[in-house]
Scaffold this active site. Structure first.
Site, PDB file in Angstrom:
ATOM      1  CE  LYS A 113       8.187  64.347 126.151  1.00 24.96           C
ATOM      2  NZ  LYS A 113       8.685  63.625 124.941  1.00 24.96           N
ATOM      3  CE  LYS A 125       9.228  56.800 123.841  1.00 20.00           C
ATOM      4  NZ  LYS A 125       9.034  58.209 123.431  1.00 20.00           N
ATOM      5  CG  ASP A 165      10.711  57.592 120.469  1.00 20.92           C
ATOM      6  OD1 ASP A 165      10.459  58.715 120.915  1.00 20.92           O
ATOM      7  OD2 ASP A 165      11.820  57.035 120.646  1.00 20.92           O
ATOM      8  CB  SER A 375      -0.151  62.321 119.932  1.00 22.83           C
ATOM      9  OG  SER A 375       0.824  61.812 119.049  1.00 22.83           O
TER      10      SER A 375
HETATM   11  P1  NDP Z   1      13.967  59.133 113.953  1.00 20.58           P
HETATM   12  O1  NDP Z   1      14.127  57.656 113.985  1.00 20.58           O
HETATM   13  O2  NDP Z   1      13.073  59.731 112.934  1.00 20.58           O
HETATM   14  O3  NDP Z   1      15.395  59.843 113.808  1.00 20.58           O
HETATM   15  C1  NDP Z   1      16.402  59.627 114.737  1.00 20.58           C
HETATM   16  C2  NDP Z   1      17.651  60.357 114.279  1.00 20.58           C
HETATM   17  O4  NDP Z   1      18.620  60.307 115.314  1.00 20.58           O
HETATM   18  C3  NDP Z   1      18.288  59.743 113.062  1.00 20.58           C
HETATM   19  O5  NDP Z   1      18.972  60.721 112.341  1.00 20.58           O
HETATM   20  C4  NDP Z   1      19.250  58.746 113.687  1.00 20.58           C
HETATM   21  O6  NDP Z   1      20.341  58.396 112.839  1.00 20.58           O
HETATM   22  C5  NDP Z   1      19.726  59.509 114.896  1.00 20.58           C
HETATM   23  N1  NDP Z   1      20.076  58.566 115.979  1.00 20.58           N
HETATM   24  C6  NDP Z   1      19.230  57.693 116.590  1.00 20.58           C
HETATM   25  N2  NDP Z   1      19.881  56.978 117.513  1.00 20.58           N
HETATM   26  C7  NDP Z   1      21.147  57.399 117.476  1.00 20.58           C
HETATM   27  C8  NDP Z   1      22.291  57.047 118.190  1.00 20.58           C
HETATM   28  N3  NDP Z   1      22.273  56.091 119.134  1.00 20.58           N
HETATM   29  N4  NDP Z   1      23.441  57.717 117.905  1.00 20.58           N
HETATM   30  C9  NDP Z   1      23.468  58.681 116.960  1.00 20.58           C
HETATM   31  N5  NDP Z   1      22.405  59.047 116.231  1.00 20.58           N
HETATM   32  C10 NDP Z   1      21.265  58.430 116.491  1.00 20.58           C
HETATM   33  O7  NDP Z   1      13.503  59.532 115.423  1.00 20.58           O
HETATM   34  P2  NDP Z   1      12.779  60.869 115.925  1.00 20.58           P
HETATM   35  O8  NDP Z   1      13.257  62.032 115.132  1.00 20.58           O
HETATM   36  O9  NDP Z   1      11.335  60.598 115.996  1.00 20.58           O
HETATM   37  O10 NDP Z   1      13.300  60.961 117.417  1.00 20.58           O
HETATM   38  C11 NDP Z   1      14.499  61.655 117.762  1.00 20.58           C
HETATM   39  C12 NDP Z   1      14.465  61.984 119.250  1.00 20.58           C
HETATM   40  O11 NDP Z   1      13.320  62.800 119.526  1.00 20.58           O
HETATM   41  C13 NDP Z   1      14.336  60.806 120.204  1.00 20.58           C
HETATM   42  O12 NDP Z   1      15.003  61.107 121.409  1.00 20.58           O
HETATM   43  C14 NDP Z   1      12.847  60.728 120.480  1.00 20.58           C
HETATM   44  O13 NDP Z   1      12.556  60.078 121.686  1.00 20.58           O
HETATM   45  C15 NDP Z   1      12.525  62.215 120.555  1.00 20.58           C
HETATM   46  N6  NDP Z   1      11.143  62.608 120.351  1.00 20.58           N
HETATM   47  C16 NDP Z   1      10.442  62.215 119.253  1.00 20.58           C
HETATM   48  C17 NDP Z   1       9.137  62.625 119.075  1.00 20.58           C
HETATM   49  C18 NDP Z   1       8.359  62.306 117.859  1.00 20.58           C
HETATM   50  O14 NDP Z   1       7.230  62.795 117.736  1.00 20.58           O
HETATM   51  N7  NDP Z   1       8.880  61.545 116.905  1.00 20.58           N
HETATM   52  C19 NDP Z   1       8.461  63.457 120.090  1.00 20.58           C
HETATM   53  C20 NDP Z   1       9.318  63.888 121.165  1.00 20.58           C
HETATM   54  C21 NDP Z   1      10.603  63.445 121.289  1.00 20.58           C
HETATM   55  P3  NDP Z   1      20.243  57.097 111.891  1.00 20.58           P
HETATM   56  O15 NDP Z   1      19.355  57.507 110.751  1.00 20.58           O
HETATM   57  O16 NDP Z   1      21.638  56.805 111.518  1.00 20.58           O
HETATM   58  O17 NDP Z   1      19.628  56.030 112.748  1.00 20.58           O
HETATM   59  O1  2IT Z   2       8.681  61.235 123.102  1.00 19.35           O
HETATM   60  C1  2IT Z   2       7.564  61.568 122.671  1.00 19.35           C
HETATM   61  O2  2IT Z   2       6.910  62.472 123.184  1.00 19.35           O
HETATM   62  C2  2IT Z   2       7.062  60.868 121.480  1.00 19.35           C
HETATM   63  N1  2IT Z   2       7.754  60.031 120.933  1.00 19.35           N
HETATM   64  C3  2IT Z   2       5.685  61.176 120.972  1.00 19.35           C
HETATM   65  C4  2IT Z   2       4.651  60.416 121.760  1.00 19.35           C
HETATM   66  C5  2IT Z   2       3.246  60.476 121.216  1.00 19.35           C
HETATM   67  O3  2IT Z   2       2.398  59.786 121.829  1.00 19.35           O
HETATM   68  O4  2IT Z   2       2.972  61.169 120.245  1.00 19.35           O
END
Ligand code: NDP
Ligand code: 2IT
Length: 443
Positions: A113, A125, A165, A375
């Site tokens: 990525k 990570k 994350d 980032s």
């Molecule tokens: P958050 O913690 O902000 O939100 C996660 C969301 O997914 C919440 O609604 C949570 O529900 C739900 N969730 C998490 N785990 C589970 C599970 N096991 N089963 C069902 N629902 C679940 O995380 P992010 O939005 O930051 O991340 C979401 C995804 O995106 C992840 O895969 C992460 O790796 C990916 N990602 C994030 C990035 C970032 O910049 N933040 C960048 C690229 C990818 P609840 O509130 O009930 O826990």
């Molecule tokens: O999965 C991802 O790409 C992230 N959680 C963001 C990583 C970062 O360094 O901003």
């Protein structure tokens, strides 16, 4: 047997207890095989053997004291996977499911990525099996301070730069940064996703969700279409989901569903995003509260967003949340695009099925790269001690996402897999890392 297949078989045997890591590595290795086979120097240099092993795995104890005065212990990790093209870069996940397999899968994906962003960042990570849910701010601070007390000796602005994350948002990054600065006596860009008054970048909060929509928008534009009037189903209601929903809505789509780990909501005329933001990001509550205040909304316990007919599906919660049966339901309802906001949310069987059905499938390592891209832009701003405007950062993000779409589409076509963005993203991401590793010798 070919070189790539031999490495896959060895991995499956050696890491049989790491299913998520095997799943991610198998998918990447299988699809880069044509690029690897075309260059026998890779095998001579043991390139794949090195690519699949993290440069360093750090595991440590995280003791902290809860509000009842009891000692709690979590397991902390940082996987420094690959630094061929820049310092290790990637988020920290705080969730009870965290283990070595999940963090190795995430670190491995991050290598490709980050390469796709075209910016100089390696892959890493980390995280812990700590659950921030239901904890007081003081407990979260105690955990973060203890976690950083160990982590700080392994990271640095030119070495390894963690970020958010699942479970790690602005609050956690603040506590982690405060403890790093206190121990090291250095104010540096050692984390990204920082607050705007202390080195953060405008548009980092929005970047992953907005970036996902810019990626999908480019795919639609190539087909002479747009997001206007499209029905979009989103899973999750965290950082990625909320800003994907916001940008999709701004571009005229109707966001029909969102979910959390307890249940999901359906609003045929579009979700009230200000309400979701207030419940999930401000009050740290449950999505069921949305239904209480919105009589037009249907709320269901459990999972189910992929059963609602839509044009575009955006899984934005967690790994392996879109199963084969969900892919079948989406195909039957006429869904034309699946765009991964989360990391590996679609199982291998579901991915293969969607591609067979001719549904445009956007793999997370390409379509969710906007977060880590911004980032890296935050790192640049920290290095030059300047802050760019929201518009500047957002414009760069859009350019990067459009560029990633074309890099993946072009690589797919070049290797005879026209339209297969999985193959394209893996090959395009791999090539730059491979070239850097070859140039740097056996390290
Ligand atoms: P958050 O913690 O902000 O939100 C996660 C969301 O997914 C919440 O609604 C949570 O529900 C739900 N969730 C998490 N785990 C589970 C599970 N096991 N089963 C069902 N629902 C679940 O995380 P992010 O939005 O930051 O991340 C979401 C995804 O995106 C992840 O895969 C992460 O790796 C990916 N990602 C994030 C990035 C970032 O910049 N933040 C960048 C690229 C990818 P609840 O509130 O009930 O826990
Ligand atoms: O999965 C991802 O790409 C992230 N959680 C963001 C990583 C970062 O360094 O901003």
């Amino acid at each position: 047997m070919g070189y790539t297949q031999r490495i896959i078989d060895e991995l499956k045997e050696r890491y049989a207890d790491q299913p998520e890591f095997i799943q991610a590595a198998d998918e990447v290795l299988a699809s880069i095989a044509p690029a690897v086979d075309a260059n026998p120097a890779y095998e001579a240099a043991g390139l794949l053997e090195r690519l699949v092993e993290p440069e360093r795995v750090i595991m440590f104890r995280v003791p902290w004291i809860d509000d009842a005065g009891r000692v709690q212990v979590n397991r902390g990790y940082r996987i420094e996977f690959n630094s061929a093209i820049g310092p290790y870069k990637g988020g920290l996940r705080l969730h009870p499911s965290v283990n070595l397999s999940i963090l190795k899968f995430l670190g491995f994906e991050q290598v490709f990525k980050n390469s796709l962003t075209t910016l100089p960042i390696g892959g890493g990570k980390g995280g812990a099996d700590f659950d921030p849910k239901g904890k007081s701010d003081r407990e979260v601070m105690a955990f973060c301070q203890s976690f950083m007390t160990e982590l700080c000796r392994h990271i640095g602005p030119d070495t390894d730069v963690p970020a958010g994350d699942i479970g790690t948002g602005a609050r956690e990054i603040g506590y982690l940064f405060g403890q790093y600065k206190r121990i090291r006596n250095e104010f540096t860009g050692v984390l990204t996703g920082k607050g705007l008054t202390w080195g953060g970048s405008l548009a980092r909060t929005e970047a992953t969700g907005y970036g996902l929509i810019y990626f999908v928008e480019e795919l639609l534009r190539e087909r002479g279409e747009s997001l206007a009037g499209k029905r979009v189903n989103i899973s999750g209601s965290g950082n990625v989901a909320i800003y994907a929903a916001e940008k999709a809505t701004e571009l005229g789509a109707v966001v029909q569903t969102m979910s959390d780990s307890t249940g999901w909501i359906f609003e045929a005329d579009g979700i009230d995003l200000a309400a979701v933001h207030e419940i999930k990001e401000v009050r740290r509550g449950r999505l069921s509260e949305y239904a209480d205040a919105h009589p037009s909304c249907e709320y269901h316990e459990g999972r189910g967003v992929w059963g609602v007919a839509c044009d575009i599906a955006l899984p934005c919660a967690t790994q392996n949340e879109l199963l084969l049966e969900d892919a079948q339901a989406l195909a039957a309802s006429g869904c034309a695009i699946v765009g991964e906001g989360a990391n590996m949310p679609t199982t291998r069987e579901a991915t293969d099925f969607l591609i067979e059905q001719g549904i445009a499938f956007c793999p997370g390592k390409a379509s969710n790269a906007g977060g880590v891209a911004v980032s890296a832009l935050e790192m640049s701003q920290n290095s030059e001690r300047l802050s760019w405007t929201f518009e500047e950062v957002d414009a760069k993000l859009k350019d990067i996402m459009v560029g990633i779409y074309h890099a993946a589409a072009d690589a797919a076509a070049a290797y005879g897999h026209e339209g297969n963005l999985v193959v394209g993203a893996n090959i395009a991401g791999f090539k730059k890392v491979a070239e850097a590793m070859m140039a740097q010798g056996v390290v």
